[in-house]
Design an enzyme around this catalytic site. Structure first.
Site, mmCIF file in Angstrom:
data_model
loop_
_atom_site.group_PDB
_atom_site.id
_atom_site.type_symbol
_atom_site.label_atom_id
_atom_site.label_comp_id
_atom_site.label_asym_id
_atom_site.label_seq_id
_atom_site.Cartn_x
_atom_site.Cartn_y
_atom_site.Cartn_z
ATOM 1 N N GLY A 131 43.559 19.478 -149.055
ATOM 2 C CA GLY A 131 42.095 19.469 -148.980
ATOM 3 C C GLY A 131 41.501 18.404 -149.888
ATOM 4 N N ARG A 132 42.169 18.176 -151.003
ATOM 5 C CA ARG A 132 41.633 17.217 -151.982
ATOM 6 C C ARG A 132 41.656 15.795 -151.437
ATOM 7 N NH1 ARG A 132 44.332 20.997 -156.642
ATOM 8 N NH2 ARG A 132 42.590 22.488 -156.620
ATOM 9 N N TYR A 156 33.658 20.723 -156.075
ATOM 10 C CA TYR A 156 34.431 21.652 -155.222
ATOM 11 C C TYR A 156 35.858 21.176 -154.945
ATOM 12 C CZ TYR A 156 32.382 19.292 -150.980
ATOM 13 O OH TYR A 156 31.962 18.429 -150.021
ATOM 14 N N GLU A 157 36.595 22.109 -154.341
ATOM 15 C CA GLU A 157 38.057 21.971 -154.149
ATOM 16 C C GLU A 157 38.748 21.629 -155.473
ATOM 17 O OE1 GLU A 157 39.800 20.749 -150.581
ATOM 18 O OE2 GLU A 157 37.980 21.117 -149.430
ATOM 19 N N GLY A 158 38.260 22.286 -156.517
ATOM 20 C CA GLY A 158 38.789 22.061 -157.857
ATOM 21 C C GLY A 158 37.918 21.055 -158.577
#
Ligand code: CAA
Length: 639
Positions: free
Chosen positions: A242-243, A362-364
């Site tokens: 996803g990153r 987001y996504e970390g």
């Protein structure tokens, strides 16, 4: 290492750019203004095969590579950051875990329609107490024969409520940390699966983001993704991919802003020449172009590594971190080049500036990316086992509003519950013969009766008014009731971004308890919750709760507080002490050292000696010695 893209990649870019320029760009400003999802454009992306770019054709995908997918996200984000994340969350987060961990049946049933773009996918990981510390998941899925019973809440879920298919993470084995988390495929429309508050976001406003609420949702056993206990690893592996998507989104947003600034700098004449001919601006543009090139290399090379099935988690984190960090810098510089004009609504750089921010979160968050990168370089850090969250022995995290009495009135009729509540409130010191004006400022009010979206139609506000009069309270609301529904003026909404309630009694009616709302009432002495959803987070944050319909409960409560007389003006507020939560049961027996009298408490353990909190004395290693006098374990006697 990739230095240039292939001709096919560039042809594909051209195709997506054409689509983005003609189908998304013209409406991007309106989508942003109206917080509107580009339904038609997403449908067309599906028809073009873009919703399943990296998946094999046998599963309905386009059979292309990860780099093509990154290019597609980049090109969409170049004209609209929201459109970029819709594709990224769908492909990387909704579809990928099913592709990578699903059974053949699961792939046929769920991946094929996702890859064809007939359905939209989403990923349900984040919770109020499990953001960066994803292992702190509190949603539960308990096996009951041939189904799991799913209960809990997820927040900030991209593509909700538009998505049809959700990969959701929940605890199946409590108290063993991340290894007790499992992944499930959950369909929109299943009984008990609802959506919470719509978020009014700063940027990427064309993408939809909502809460997921699971209330005894029956998830068939065959919808377990991977094995029980694999959930955390599935989530982590999914986020690795996803990153790359978020990195591509950040790159695209920055690229768009850069191109606008470059063009403008050639047109804008100051001091007799275009501003791009002035060193201060030309150097800025040179820096922007260099940063974009670096980010692009990082993003594309991470995509190539994934495509080649090489380890790519660190490279994806580097790409996400760097691309999003520079996206903020590039968008800032682009807006600076536009000067005052860039500050106006409707200007692409103004939207890009707002859209870019979320990519560092987001996504970390980028702090988490640095942790991931550091762990890859240095190795995983030892854990502070006392910190709770995802450490192996989890401590229950305190509710957002602090420790509360948590007396949920379940037994008896509605009237009996209300009688119990009123008696308890009176015992806590509330005098219902006095009152304050309904429009007392929230920050000064001793009591507030507040309405959430659960109140329903505007005419139901009369129930709130009547209860407020009888409870001697002012009227408040959740943010959507003031802002979206406009039932009360904006200054009456309570929450982190609204007014903070610091008085005594807060009665929340039809309020689910979004984190932002709860933070605005954490100083209340007493919180009463009335909601028909027994899983609403407000119940974990209240002193007294009644699970029931506001239409039934509010009139009964108002009647019970009615003393038949007009309320006398309330005296100046005296802060009432919070009702005390019942004492927690001790975890196990304590043991006393026969040598020095030191007491071993299983709730505390002995962390210096590696004995985690929660370890019963029986399970303490035999070679453990008293931390005070070094007496052996055998010298301890039951306390
Ligand atoms: N792949 C596979 N397994 C992994 C992994 C990975 N990338 N990373 C960790 N694991 C495994 C570990 O090997 C370990 O396994 P064992 O139990 O067998 O030893 C297990 O997972 C636990 O690992 P850690 O102890 O390192 O886990 P942690 O609790 O310390 O967490 C973290 C590590 C990196 C901080 C993680 O919590 C994390 O990534 N947090 C950020 C969460 C996040 O990105 N949320 C985004 C939500 S989605 C979103 O934002 C979408 C959107 O809106 C678009």
């Amino acid at each position: 290492m990739l230095f240039t893209t292939t001709q096919e990649h560039e042809l594909f870019r051209k195709k997506i750019r054409k689509f983005a320029e003609s189908e998304i760009k013209p409406q991007a400003f309106a989508l942003d203004q109206n917080n509107e999802f580009p339904t038609e454009a997403v449908k067309k992306l599906g028809e073009m095969g873009c919703m399943g770019i990296p998946y094999p054709t046998e599963y309905g995908g386009a059979g292309m590579d990860i780099l093509s997918y990154a290019i597609a996200v980049e090109e969409l984000a170049r004209v609209d950051g929201g459109a970029g994340v819709i594709l990224s969350a769908h492909v990387s987060l909704g579809a990928w875990p099913i592709f990578a961990f699903g059974t053949e049946e699961q792939k046929k049933k769920y991946l094929v329609p996702l890859a064809k773009g007939e359905k939209i996918g989403a990923f349900g990981l984040t919770e109020p107490n499990a953001g960066s510390d994803a292992g702190g998941t509190e949603t539960t899925a308990m096996l009951k024969g041939d189904y799991y019973l799913l209960n809990g809440n997820k927040i900030f879920i991209t593509n909700a409520p538009k998505a049809d298919t959700y990969v959701v993470f929940a605890v199946t084995t409590p108290d063993i940390g991340t290894r007790g988390i499992s992944a499930f495929i959950v369909e929109k429309g299943w009984e008990g699966f609802d959506f919470g508050d719509h978020y009014d976001k700063m940027g990427i406003r064309s993408s939809s983001t909502a809460e997921l609420v699971f209330n005894d949702v029956k998830v068939p056993k065959e919808n377990l993704l991977g094995k029980e206990g694999d959930g955390f690893k599935i989530a982590m592996a999914t986020l690795d991919g996803g990153r790359i998507g978020i990195a591509a989104q950040a790159l695209g947003i920055a690229q768009g802003a850069y191109e606008h600034a470059l063009e403008y700098s050639k047109e804008r004449i100051q001091f007799g020449k275009p501003i791009c001919a002035q060193q201060t601006i030309s150097f800025k543009l040179a820096d922007m172009a260099t940063k974009l090139r670096c980010a692009r290399f990082l993003v594309y090379s991470a995509a190539e590594k994934k495509e080649a099935h090489e380890p790519y988690g660190m490279e994806a984190a580097m790409a996400k971190m760097y691309a999003s960090d520079i996206a903020l810098e590039v968008c800032n510089d682009a807006l600076q080049i536009f000067g005052g004009s860039g500050f106006l609504k409707g200007m692409e750089v103004e939207r890009a500036y707002r859209d870019a921010k979320i990519t560092t979160i987001y996504e970390g968050t980028n702090e988490i990316q640095r942790m991931v990168i550091a762990a890859n370089i240095i190795g995983r850090m030892p854990k502070d086992k006392s910190a709770g969250g995802s450490s192996k022995i989890m401590k229950k995290s305190a509710p957002i509003t602090g420790l509360r009495k948590g007396m949920i009135l379940k037994d008896g009729s509605a009237q009996e519950k209300i009688d119990t509540l009123v008696a308890a409130l009176k015992k806590d010191g509330y005098d219902f013969t006095v009152g304050i004006p309904l429009d007392t400022p929230i920050t000064k009010a001793e009591r507030v009766v507040s309405a959430g979206v659960g109140i329903g139609k505007k005419e139901n506000m009369k129930l709130i008014k009547e209860l407020a009069i009888q409870a001697g309270a002012a009227i408040g609301s959740s943010r959507p009731v003031a802002e979206t529904l406009k039932y009360v003026p904006l200054e009456r909404y309570v929450g982190m971004s609204g007014q903070k309630f610091k008085g005594n009694l807060y009665i929340a009616c039809g309020i689910s308890g979004a984190v932002q709302h709860l933070k605005g009432i954490k100083d209340a002495s007493t919180i009463v919750a009335i909601n028909k959803n027994k899983n609403a987070p407000i119940f974990k944050n209240c002193d007294y709760g009644i699970v029931g319909d506001v239409n039934e409960i509010l009139p009964l409560l108002a009647a019970a507080l009615d003393n038949g007389e007009e309320k006398k003006p309330a005296p100046p507020m005296v802060k009432i002490k919070r009702p005390l939560p019942p004492k927690e049961k001790p975890i196990g027996k304590s043991y006393i050292c026969g040598g020095c009298g030191y007491e071993y408490d299983p709730g505390i353990g002995d962390e210096d000696a590696g004995v985690a909190p929660g370890t019963l004395f029986e399970n303490v290693p035999d070679d453990w010695v008293c931390p005070e006098c070094s007496a052996e374990k055998d010298n301890f006697i039951e306390g």
